[in-house]
Design a protein around this motif. Structure first.
Motif, PDB file in Angstrom:
ATOM      1  N   GLN A   1       0.830  -1.211   0.000  1.00 52.08           N
ATOM      2  CA  GLN A   1       0.000   0.000   0.000  1.00 52.08           C
ATOM      3  C   GLN A   1       0.864   1.262   0.000  1.00 52.08           C
ATOM      4  OE1 GLN A   1      -3.248   0.114  -0.534  1.00 52.08           O
ATOM      5  NE2 GLN A   1      -3.208  -2.110  -0.663  1.00 52.08           N
ATOM      6  N   ASN A   2       1.956   1.241   0.762  1.00 52.90           N
ATOM      7  CA  ASN A   2       2.875   2.387   0.776  1.00 52.90           C
ATOM      8  C   ASN A   2       3.517   2.588  -0.590  1.00 52.90           C
ATOM      9  OD1 ASN A   2       2.365   2.893   3.480  1.00 52.90           O
ATOM     10  ND2 ASN A   2       4.158   1.776   4.191  1.00 52.90           N
ATOM     11  N   LEU A   3       3.891   1.503  -1.227  1.00 52.63           N
ATOM     12  CA  LEU A   3       4.495   1.590  -2.555  1.00 52.63           C
ATOM     13  C   LEU A   3       3.507   2.170  -3.568  1.00 52.63           C
ATOM     14  CD1 LEU A   3       6.953   1.003  -4.305  1.00 52.63           C
ATOM     15  CD2 LEU A   3       6.060  -1.294  -4.646  1.00 52.63           C
ATOM     16  N   ILE A   4       2.265   1.735  -3.505  1.00 53.44           N
ATOM     17  CA  ILE A   4       1.239   2.272  -4.408  1.00 53.44           C
ATOM     18  C   ILE A   4       1.033   3.760  -4.153  1.00 53.44           C
ATOM     19  CG2 ILE A   4      -1.232   2.197  -4.955  1.00 53.44           C
ATOM     20  CD1 ILE A   4      -1.030  -0.880  -4.489  1.00 53.44           C
ATOM     21  N   ALA A   5       0.940   4.154  -2.886  1.00 52.92           N
ATOM     22  CA  ALA A   5       0.753   5.573  -2.551  1.00 52.92           C
ATOM     23  C   ALA A   5       1.936   6.412  -3.018  1.00 52.92           C
ATOM     24  CB  ALA A   5       0.557   5.728  -1.045  1.00 52.92           C
ATOM     25  N   ASN A   6       3.143   5.907  -2.814  1.00 53.46           N
ATOM     26  CA  ASN A   6       4.337   6.639  -3.256  1.00 53.46           C
ATOM     27  C   ASN A   6       4.383   6.761  -4.778  1.00 53.46           C
ATOM     28  OD1 ASN A   6       5.166   6.973  -0.613  1.00 53.46           O
ATOM     29  ND2 ASN A   6       6.549   5.225  -0.652  1.00 53.46           N
ATOM     30  N   THR A   7       3.945   5.726  -5.469  1.00 61.34           N
ATOM     31  CA  THR A   7       3.921   5.765  -6.931  1.00 61.34           C
ATOM     32  C   THR A   7       2.906   6.796  -7.416  1.00 61.34           C
ATOM     33  OG1 THR A   7       4.564   3.452  -7.034  1.00 61.34           O
ATOM     34  CG2 THR A   7       3.587   4.388  -9.019  1.00 61.34           C
ATOM     35  N   ARG A   8       1.741   6.827  -6.798  1.00 59.12           N
ATOM     36  CA  ARG A   8       0.734   7.832  -7.164  1.00 59.12           C
ATOM     37  C   ARG A   8       1.285   9.246  -6.971  1.00 59.12           C
ATOM     38  NH1 ARG A   8      -3.686   4.406  -4.307  1.00 59.12           N
ATOM     39  NH2 ARG A   8      -4.662   3.409  -6.101  1.00 59.12           N
ATOM     40  N   THR A   9       1.964   9.451  -5.852  1.00 58.57           N
ATOM     41  CA  THR A   9       2.542  10.773  -5.579  1.00 58.57           C
ATOM     42  C   THR A   9       3.609  11.122  -6.606  1.00 58.57           C
ATOM     43  OG1 THR A   9       2.104  10.554  -3.212  1.00 58.57           O
ATOM     44  CG2 THR A   9       3.787  12.145  -3.863  1.00 58.57           C
ATOM     45  N   LEU A  10       4.478  10.176  -6.892  1.00 56.99           N
ATOM     46  CA  LEU A  10       5.559  10.418  -7.846  1.00 56.99           C
ATOM     47  C   LEU A  10       5.017  10.742  -9.228  1.00 56.99           C
ATOM     48  CD1 LEU A  10       8.621  10.387  -8.427  1.00 56.99           C
ATOM     49  CD2 LEU A  10       8.355   7.973  -9.008  1.00 56.99           C
ATOM     50  N   LEU A  11       3.966  10.059  -9.641  1.00 57.24           N
ATOM     51  CA  LEU A  11       3.441  10.223 -10.992  1.00 57.24           C
ATOM     52  C   LEU A  11       2.322  11.266 -11.069  1.00 57.24           C
ATOM     53  CD1 LEU A  11       3.529   6.548 -12.258  1.00 57.24           C
ATOM     54  CD2 LEU A  11       5.226   8.365 -12.540  1.00 57.24           C
ATOM     55  N   THR A  12       2.415  12.275 -10.217  1.00 58.41           N
ATOM     56  CA  THR A  12       1.501  13.405 -10.270  1.00 58.41           C
ATOM     57  C   THR A  12       2.241  14.578 -10.904  1.00 58.41           C
ATOM     58  OG1 THR A  12       0.361  12.648  -8.285  1.00 58.41           O
ATOM     59  CG2 THR A  12       0.046  14.946  -8.908  1.00 58.41           C
ATOM     60  N   PRO A  13       1.935  14.876 -12.175  1.00 59.45           N
ATOM     61  CA  PRO A  13       2.640  15.961 -12.846  1.00 59.45           C
ATOM     62  C   PRO A  13       2.206  17.316 -12.311  1.00 59.45           C
ATOM     63  CG  PRO A  13       0.910  15.093 -14.256  1.00 59.45           C
ATOM     64  CD  PRO A  13       0.936  14.247 -13.023  1.00 59.45           C
ATOM     65  N   SER A  14       3.098  18.299 -12.405  1.00 56.31           N
ATOM     66  CA  SER A  14       2.772  19.650 -11.975  1.00 56.31           C
ATOM     67  C   SER A  14       3.568  20.654 -12.794  1.00 56.31           C
ATOM     68  CB  SER A  14       3.089  19.829 -10.488  1.00 56.31           C
ATOM     69  OG  SER A  14       2.879  21.168 -10.104  1.00 56.31           O
ATOM     70  N   GLU A  15       2.842  21.506 -13.471  1.00 56.00           N
ATOM     71  CA  GLU A  15       3.488  22.535 -14.284  1.00 56.00           C
ATOM     72  C   GLU A  15       4.323  23.471 -13.419  1.00 56.00           C
ATOM     73  OE1 GLU A  15       2.298  25.733 -17.772  1.00 56.00           O
ATOM     74  OE2 GLU A  15       0.731  24.965 -16.463  1.00 56.00           O
ATOM     75  N   LEU A  16       3.875  23.725 -12.207  1.00 63.54           N
ATOM     76  CA  LEU A  16       4.565  24.656 -11.317  1.00 63.54           C
ATOM     77  C   LEU A  16       5.339  23.947 -10.211  1.00 63.54           C
ATOM     78  CD1 LEU A  16       1.646  27.216 -10.980  1.00 63.54           C
ATOM     79  CD2 LEU A  16       3.572  27.257 -12.587  1.00 63.54           C
ATOM     80  N   GLY A  17       5.363  22.632 -10.241  1.00 67.44           N
ATOM     81  CA  GLY A  17       6.014  21.864  -9.189  1.00 67.44           C
ATOM     82  C   GLY A  17       7.529  21.961  -9.241  1.00 67.44           C
ATOM     83  N   ASN A  18       8.128  21.272  -8.326  1.00 69.44           N
ATOM     84  CA  ASN A  18       9.587  21.220  -8.243  1.00 69.44           C
ATOM     85  C   ASN A  18      10.091  19.877  -8.750  1.00 69.44           C
ATOM     86  OD1 ASN A  18       9.715  23.745  -7.028  1.00 69.44           O
ATOM     87  ND2 ASN A  18       9.430  22.872  -4.997  1.00 69.44           N
ATOM     88  N   GLY A  19      11.295  19.868  -9.269  1.00 69.86           N
ATOM     89  CA  GLY A  19      11.965  18.629  -9.620  1.00 69.86           C
ATOM     90  C   GLY A  19      11.207  17.734 -10.570  1.00 69.86           C
ATOM     91  N   PHE A  20      10.997  16.496 -10.128  1.00 74.63           N
ATOM     92  CA  PHE A  20      10.431  15.477 -11.002  1.00 74.63           C
ATOM     93  C   PHE A  20       9.035  15.830 -11.484  1.00 74.63           C
ATOM     94  CE2 PHE A  20       8.150  11.568 -11.947  1.00 74.63           C
ATOM     95  CZ  PHE A  20       9.017  10.977 -12.865  1.00 74.63           C
ATOM     96  N   ALA A  21       8.195  16.388 -10.626  1.00 79.24           N
ATOM     97  CA  ALA A  21       6.810  16.695 -11.005  1.00 79.24           C
ATOM     98  C   ALA A  21       6.770  17.636 -12.211  1.00 79.24           C
ATOM     99  CB  ALA A  21       6.046  17.298  -9.832  1.00 79.24           C
ATOM    100  N   ARG A  22       7.633  18.611 -12.239  1.00 76.08           N
ATOM    101  CA  ARG A  22       7.679  19.553 -13.356  1.00 76.08           C
ATOM    102  C   ARG A  22       8.248  18.895 -14.615  1.00 76.08           C
ATOM    103  NH1 ARG A  22      10.456  24.938 -12.012  1.00 76.08           N
ATOM    104  NH2 ARG A  22      12.069  23.427 -11.579  1.00 76.08           N
ATOM    105  N   LYS A  23       9.290  18.097 -14.449  1.00 73.23           N
ATOM    106  CA  LYS A  23       9.864  17.393 -15.601  1.00 73.23           C
ATOM    107  C   LYS A  23       8.876  16.387 -16.168  1.00 73.23           C
ATOM    108  CE  LYS A  23      14.597  17.956 -14.072  1.00 73.23           C
ATOM    109  NZ  LYS A  23      15.806  17.303 -13.591  1.00 73.23           N
ATOM    110  N   TYR A  24       8.129  15.743 -15.288  1.00 75.32           N
ATOM    111  CA  TYR A  24       7.126  14.776 -15.727  1.00 75.32           C
ATOM    112  C   TYR A  24       6.012  15.487 -16.493  1.00 75.32           C
ATOM    113  CZ  TYR A  24       4.164  10.609 -15.424  1.00 75.32           C
ATOM    114  OH  TYR A  24       3.404   9.519 -15.727  1.00 75.32           O
ATOM    115  N   TYR A  25       5.599  16.641 -15.999  1.00 73.74           N
ATOM    116  CA  TYR A  25       4.596  17.443 -16.698  1.00 73.74           C
ATOM    117  C   TYR A  25       5.090  17.798 -18.109  1.00 73.74           C
ATOM    118  CZ  TYR A  25       1.576  21.308 -17.982  1.00 73.74           C
ATOM    119  OH  TYR A  25       0.704  22.127 -18.662  1.00 73.74           O
ATOM    120  N   ALA A  26       6.321  18.245 -18.201  1.00 68.70           N
ATOM    121  CA  ALA A  26       6.895  18.613 -19.499  1.00 68.70           C
ATOM    122  C   ALA A  26       6.946  17.413 -20.441  1.00 68.70           C
ATOM    123  CB  ALA A  26       8.291  19.214 -19.313  1.00 68.70           C
TER     124      ALA A  26
END
Length: 68
Positions: free
Chosen positions: A21-46
């Motif tokens: 369950q922790n792994l699934i939750a962490n994966t959901r968090t990691l794979l949340t793109p954000s145009e204004l986010g920091n680090g991975f979230a912004r790169k993932y959005y791009a």
């Protein structure tokens, strides 16, 4: 995350439901793109904006995570 999964699978103790369950939750968090986010979230959005293959893979992973 891949290293963490490998370590869980190689550990002497069995993987618990809470570990999964922790792994699934962490994966959901990691794979949340954000145009204004920091680090991975912004790169993932791009990446989602420029590559249709990333969009398709994201859709598949999102579908799997939704079923868990």
């Amino acid at each position: 995350m891949i290293v963490h999964i490998d370590e869980m699978l190689e550990a002497d103790t069995p993987v618990s439901q809470q570990d999964v369950q922790n792994l699934i939750a962490n994966t959901r968090t990691l794979l949340t793109p954000s145009e204004l986010g920091n680090g991975f979230a912004r790169k993932y959005y791009a990446a989602l904006q420029r590559d249709p293959g990333v969009v398709l893979a994201h859709a598949e992973v999102t579908e799997v995570l939704a079923s868990k």
